[in-house]
Design an enzyme around this catalytic site. Structure first.
Site, PDB file in Angstrom:
ATOM      1  N   LEU A   1       0.872  -1.174   0.000  1.00 46.65           N
ATOM      2  CA  LEU A   1       0.000   0.000   0.000  1.00 46.65           C
ATOM      3  C   LEU A   1       0.905   1.218   0.000  1.00 46.65           C
ATOM      4  O   LEU A   1       1.968   1.209   0.636  1.00 46.65           O
ATOM      5  CB  LEU A   1      -0.894   0.040   1.247  1.00 46.65           C
ATOM      6  CG  LEU A   1      -2.118  -0.876   1.314  1.00 46.65           C
ATOM      7  CD1 LEU A   1      -2.853  -0.645   2.644  1.00 46.65           C
ATOM      8  CD2 LEU A   1      -3.069  -0.634   0.157  1.00 46.65           C
ATOM      9  N   ASP A   2       0.501   2.267  -0.700  1.00 40.12           N
ATOM     10  CA  ASP A   2       1.274   3.500  -0.673  1.00 40.12           C
ATOM     11  C   ASP A   2       1.437   3.967   0.773  1.00 40.12           C
ATOM     12  O   ASP A   2       0.565   3.727   1.623  1.00 40.12           O
ATOM     13  CB  ASP A   2       0.578   4.597  -1.474  1.00 40.12           C
ATOM     14  CG  ASP A   2       0.439   4.235  -2.941  1.00 40.12           C
ATOM     15  OD1 ASP A   2       1.199   3.374  -3.410  1.00 40.12           O
ATOM     16  OD2 ASP A   2      -0.429   4.826  -3.607  1.00 40.12           O
ATOM     17  N   ARG A   3       2.511   4.677   1.027  1.00 41.34           N
ATOM     18  CA  ARG A   3       2.794   5.132   2.390  1.00 41.34           C
ATOM     19  C   ARG A   3       1.633   5.943   2.970  1.00 41.34           C
ATOM     20  O   ARG A   3       1.280   5.790   4.141  1.00 41.34           O
ATOM     21  CB  ARG A   3       4.075   5.974   2.394  1.00 41.34           C
ATOM     22  CG  ARG A   3       4.511   6.429   3.782  1.00 41.34           C
ATOM     23  CD  ARG A   3       5.846   7.145   3.733  1.00 41.34           C
ATOM     24  NE  ARG A   3       6.311   7.476   5.065  1.00 41.34           N
ATOM     25  CZ  ARG A   3       7.487   8.038   5.321  1.00 41.34           C
ATOM     26  NH1 ARG A   3       8.324   8.321   4.337  1.00 41.34           N
ATOM     27  NH2 ARG A   3       7.844   8.310   6.562  1.00 41.34           N
TER      28      ARG A   3
ATOM     29  N   THR B   1      -1.530   5.830   2.060  1.00 39.97           N
ATOM     30  CA  THR B   1      -2.798   5.111   2.031  1.00 39.97           C
ATOM     31  C   THR B   1      -2.934   4.274   3.292  1.00 39.97           C
ATOM     32  O   THR B   1      -1.995   3.597   3.698  1.00 39.97           O
ATOM     33  CB  THR B   1      -2.880   4.196   0.795  1.00 39.97           C
ATOM     34  OG1 THR B   1      -2.743   4.989  -0.380  1.00 39.97           O
ATOM     35  CG2 THR B   1      -4.220   3.476   0.737  1.00 39.97           C
TER      36      THR B   1
ATOM     37  N   ARG C   1      -5.516   6.525  -8.006  1.00 43.09           N
ATOM     38  CA  ARG C   1      -5.144   7.939  -8.078  1.00 43.09           C
ATOM     39  C   ARG C   1      -4.950   8.386  -9.525  1.00 43.09           C
ATOM     40  O   ARG C   1      -5.412   9.459  -9.932  1.00 43.09           O
ATOM     41  CB  ARG C   1      -3.874   8.174  -7.255  1.00 43.09           C
ATOM     42  CG  ARG C   1      -4.061   7.870  -5.774  1.00 43.09           C
ATOM     43  CD  ARG C   1      -2.740   7.601  -5.065  1.00 43.09           C
ATOM     44  NE  ARG C   1      -1.902   8.793  -5.039  1.00 43.09           N
ATOM     45  CZ  ARG C   1      -0.662   8.794  -4.565  1.00 43.09           C
ATOM     46  NH1 ARG C   1      -0.126   7.670  -4.080  1.00 43.09           N
ATOM     47  NH2 ARG C   1       0.046   9.900  -4.568  1.00 43.09           N
TER      48      ARG C   1
END
Length: 321
Positions: free
Chosen positions: A146-148, A150, A247
């Site tokens: 997961l993105d930092r 998110t 995104r």
């Protein structure tokens, strides 16, 4: 002749990697030669270096223990301990002998990387598991990313067969994942599908020069939960797992995610920060459903929207409750 029998927790390991661990005093080039000239067999058959091993497999190697088995290795200098973290802060949604499902907060990186040296999800998981983090040469690790910025559900494999299962699932099967996000503007209808190929995020410059930009299929399904004249709260299900997919897809149709510093509308971000108190990316991995690595039964895990995002929705008059 020496033999090794593959235990369940070594299933999925490549033959060459298994041999490098077990025959540490044999040069790698010699190991490959032994495989090539059939001195190594799996279940009595000719083997290939890259073939994955299965539980119950028997590896037969021509040679004596004195020739092949490594003596006790001298004690190596231990690496410095990782930054101290408090494992009690880990929000565990589900745990069994095979896996963990963790509710990752926004701002926590999954792994170390550029400028990130500690305080990662990996650090917290391994601090929580302690000595049980390592099992038959496999160390518990996140099965995806997961993105930092998110927040939400992320799966951790505690055993090698679980990691093999999840790697195949995320590469080929794509478990059902649902996200909540707040976007700029009024959506044109109640739901829709974005079927828009995305450029490979980590393609090298050499690869681009040789074969051009590599476009990857990407599909995102969205549904409006609440709508105002300024913003919309969406539920998004992704059928592919491309980097920053939600995104990139939403900004491509003119509805950037609120708080997105990379792809977003910077004026809109400043406005929602001032008026609604949004200080992070409004993207939350709310739900995941997948077959269990042991019994293949469906498992569903859900992570509640974090308090800071609930507060934003209340101030924006978009609270779905």
């Amino acid at each position: 002749m020496i033999e090794f029998r593959i235990e369940e927790d070594s299933a999925g390991m490549r033959l060459d990697k298994f041999l490098r661990k077990k025959l540490a005093n044999v040069p790698t080039s010699h190991l490959f030669k032994m495989i090539r000239v059939k001195k190594v067999r799996v279940n009595g058959k000719r083997a290939q270096p890259e073939q994955p091993l299965a539980a119950g497999d028997t590896i037969s190697i021509r040679g004596t223990q004195e020739q092949l088995l490594a003596p006790s290795a001298p004690e190596e200098r231990k690496p410095p301990p990782p930054p101290a973290v408090d494992p009690s802060e880990l929000d565990i949604l589900l745990e069994d002998d095979w896996l963990m499902a963790v509710n990752k907060p926004s701002g926590m990186a999954v792994h170390t990387g550029s400028g990130i040296t500690g305080g990662t999800l990996v650090d917290y998981v391994r601090a929580y598991l302690g000595p049980k983090a390592v099992r038959n040469d496999f160390t518990a690790s996140p099965a995806h990313r997961l993105d930092r910025e998110t927040s939400g559900v992320i799966l951790v494999a505690k055993r090698r067969p679980a990691m093999v299962h999840f790697t195949d699932l995320f590469t080929n099967g794509h478990p059902r994942k649902r996200y909540l996000t707040l976007v700029k503007g009024k959506m044109p209808r109640d739901s829709g599908v974005i079927n828009l190929p995305l450029a490979e995020h980590q393609q090298t410059a050499e690869s681009k020069a040789r074969r051009g930009v590599n476009m990857q299929d990407a599909i995102t399904r969205w549904k409006v939960i609440r709508q105002s004249s300024e913003a919309a709260l969406l539920s998004c299900v992704i059928e592919t797992g491309r980097t920053h997919q939600i995104r990139r897809h939403l900004v491509a149709i003119g509805h950037p995610v609120a708080g997105d510093k990379k792809y977003g509308d910077f004026a809109f971000n400043r406005d929602v920060r001032a008026r609604w108190g949004l200080k992070r990316l409004f993207l939350h991995a709310e739900f995941i459903e997948f077959p269990h690595p042991a019994h293949q039964g469906k498992v569903a895990v859900e992570a509640e929207l974090p308090p800071e995002l609930k507060d934003v929705l209340k101030r924006a008059a978009l609270d779905p409750s």
